[in-house]
Design an enzyme around this catalytic site. Structure first.
Site, PDB file in Angstrom:
ATOM      1  N   LYS A 292       0.840  -1.199   0.000  1.00 27.74           N
ATOM      2  CA  LYS A 292       0.000   0.000   0.000  1.00 27.74           C
ATOM      3  C   LYS A 292       0.875   1.248   0.000  1.00 27.74           C
ATOM      4  O   LYS A 292       1.866   1.323   0.737  1.00 27.74           O
ATOM      5  CB  LYS A 292      -0.918  -0.020   1.224  1.00 27.74           C
ATOM      6  CG  LYS A 292      -1.911   1.141   1.287  1.00 27.74           C
ATOM      7  CD  LYS A 292      -2.829   1.011   2.501  1.00 27.74           C
ATOM      8  CE  LYS A 292      -3.820   2.153   2.589  1.00 27.74           C
ATOM      9  NZ  LYS A 292      -4.742   2.025   3.738  1.00 27.74           N
TER      10      LYS A 292
ATOM     11  N   SER B  68     -10.216   0.341   7.039  1.00 25.03           N
ATOM     12  CA  SER B  68      -9.499   0.383   5.763  1.00 25.03           C
ATOM     13  C   SER B  68      -8.874  -0.918   5.306  1.00 25.03           C
ATOM     14  O   SER B  68      -8.389  -1.005   4.181  1.00 25.03           O
ATOM     15  CB  SER B  68      -8.409   1.462   5.818  1.00 25.03           C
ATOM     16  OG  SER B  68      -8.986   2.740   5.848  1.00 25.03           O
TER      17      SER B  68
ATOM     18  N   SER C 262      -9.405   2.346   2.852  1.00 22.63           N
ATOM     19  CA  SER C 262      -8.456   3.007   1.979  1.00 22.63           C
ATOM     20  C   SER C 262      -7.479   2.058   1.282  1.00 22.63           C
ATOM     21  O   SER C 262      -6.744   2.472   0.377  1.00 22.63           O
ATOM     22  CB  SER C 262      -7.655   4.022   2.794  1.00 22.63           C
ATOM     23  OG  SER C 262      -6.943   3.383   3.859  1.00 22.63           O
TER      24      SER C 262
END
Length: 440
Positions: A83, A176, A152
């Site tokens: 990420k 997330s 996210s």
């Protein structure tokens, strides 16, 4: 359905555990694995847009180093998505923001270093919402391109669902990791606080942030989690009987479709879970989480708000302005007090159960990619710091997956991981498994 024996490197069937064992034994090379998954990622990217930066030369060089090593780690040759809020020394790290385009950290985040030291091959950086907040990127849900992959950790979940990698890092401050894992039909794990070191990960809220673990099945997730947490003992099966309770919060349950509710109840019945009602203090934890988040996020993103505002998306500008406005020291302290009081009364939440079964999200992935979906079923568990895991349990009428969230008591990360493996084995025997959404 059981995957076929290892005859070739097939992204549809390979597991991280299989690849690691094959690379360690010399049956295949890390370079060969890397080439297959780079090819898969390249095929999927035009439709899915899971990667902010695909780094083929970095991946190939890493694979070659692994092949040259006489002793290979537990993640040898396993393709990894990172990420884009984790620092990486050899791949740009933009935190999902144009304000940091081309930014190149000098060192890997601690968790990234541990994964790479164990032999994982980073294919690139996966898309994140800006600073892991609310402004989404271009990523689409591989099961239905018109729907959000969640956020996210959107790119990590989508890349796994599309077969572009086998392990991926996420983060969670509200929902997330758990929510995008559920929306994309993969496994997402939020361990307890500080189980995995966060050095080198862009902060958002100090009391809430955790490193997220994402994979295509529970055994791989356990291997990844144990490696990054430096807890190999978590891979030892637990034989004791686990007691389950089905926990359905009062709201917003009305959004759960019939198939989702039936899958939850069927799984609960299979596991012998007893229904359990929410305690009286449960509802107040939502406001407590918001107060803690606002106070800490308004500090963590103060520089970006004050100095880089013109380079942020309108959604992020509104987000930072709103949290600056509502941040209040007394409300923050009250939120922490309510959290601590709840942790002292966990018997009211768990009853006699060791693990709770609860929805991962209010529904399958909503249509549209300009919102990442609500975190209603995640924020309280994150505030309390309870280990949780999302496991795919079915699909709605549109073919979109939904997940069941398992929640453990504090410190029971090992139990959570091993129980999830056993549950997935039972569900797989019924014909359910995390499957590729798109075929090349």
């Amino acid at each position: 359905m059981t995957p076929p024996p290892l005859r070739s490197i097939d992204p549809q069937w390979m597991t991280a555990t299989q690849i690691s064992h094959a690379v360690q034994s010399g049956a295949i090379t890390a370079r060969a694995v890397t080439e297959v998954f780079l090819d898969r990622a390249s095929q999927m990217e035009p439709e899915i847009a899971a990667f902010a930066h695909l780094a083929p030369e970095v991946a190939r060089a890493a694979a070659d180093r692994i092949d040259a090593q006489p002793h290979k780690g537990p993640l040898a040759g396993v393709p990894l998505g990172i990420k884009d809020v984790f620092d990486t020394a050899d791949i740009p790290t933009a935190y999902g923001s144009a304000a940091y385009a081309g930014h190149q950290p000098r060192a890997d985040a601690s968790a990234v270093h541990l994964a790479r030291r164990a032999g994982a091959v980073a294919l690139g950086k996966t898309v994140t919402t800006e600073f892991a907040t609310m402004s989404p990127g271009p990523t689409r849900n591989p099961h239905h391109l018109a729907h959000t992959p969640g956020g996210s950790s959107s790119g990590s979940a989508a890349a796994l669902a599309a077969g572009s990698c086998l392990l991926a890092f996420g983060t969670q401050t509200s929902g997330s990791t758990i929510r995008p894992a559920a929306y994309c039909g993969v496994v997402g794990v939020k361990l307890g606080p500080r189980r995995i070191d966060r050095t080198g990960v862009k902060p958002l809220a100090e009391s809430l942030d955790v490193v997220g673990i994402m994979a295509r099945n529970t055994s791989d997730a356990a291997l990844f989690a144990a490696t990054c947490a430096r807890r190999p003992d978590w891979l030892i099966p637990i034989d004791n009987r686990v007691r389950y309770a089905l926990f359905l919060p009062d709201q917003p349950r009305e959004t759960i479709c019939d198939r989702y509710a039936a899958a939850l109840e069927d799984t609960a019945s299979t596991l012998g879970a007893v229904p359990h009602k929410q305690p009286g203090w449960w509802a107040d934890l939502g406001a407590a989480q918001e107060a803690v988040f606002a106070w800490e996020a308004s500090a963590a993103l103060a520089y970006e708000r004050d100095r880089l505002s013109d380079q942020l998306t309108p959604i992020t500008r509104d987000f930072t302005a709103r949290h600056q406005k509502i941040a209040n020291a007394q409300a923050y302290q009250d939120g922490l007090i309510r959290r601590d009081q709840a942790l002292e009364d966990l018997e009211a939440l768990f009853g006699t159960a060791d693990l709770l079964l609860t929805p991962s999200a209010p529904s399958a992935a909503p249509e549209g990619i300009r919102s990442t979906g609500p975190a209603d079923y995640n924020i309280r568990w994150t505030l309390l710091g309870l280990p949780s895991l999302s496991l795919p349990i079915g699909f709605d009428r549109n073919g979109l997956p939904f997940g069941m969230q398992l929640v453990a008591r504090p410190g029971q990360d090992h139990l959570l991981l091993q129980a999830a493996i056993r549950i997935e084995t039972e569900l797989t025997a019924k014909g359910l498994r995390p499957a590729l959404a798109l075929q090349s």
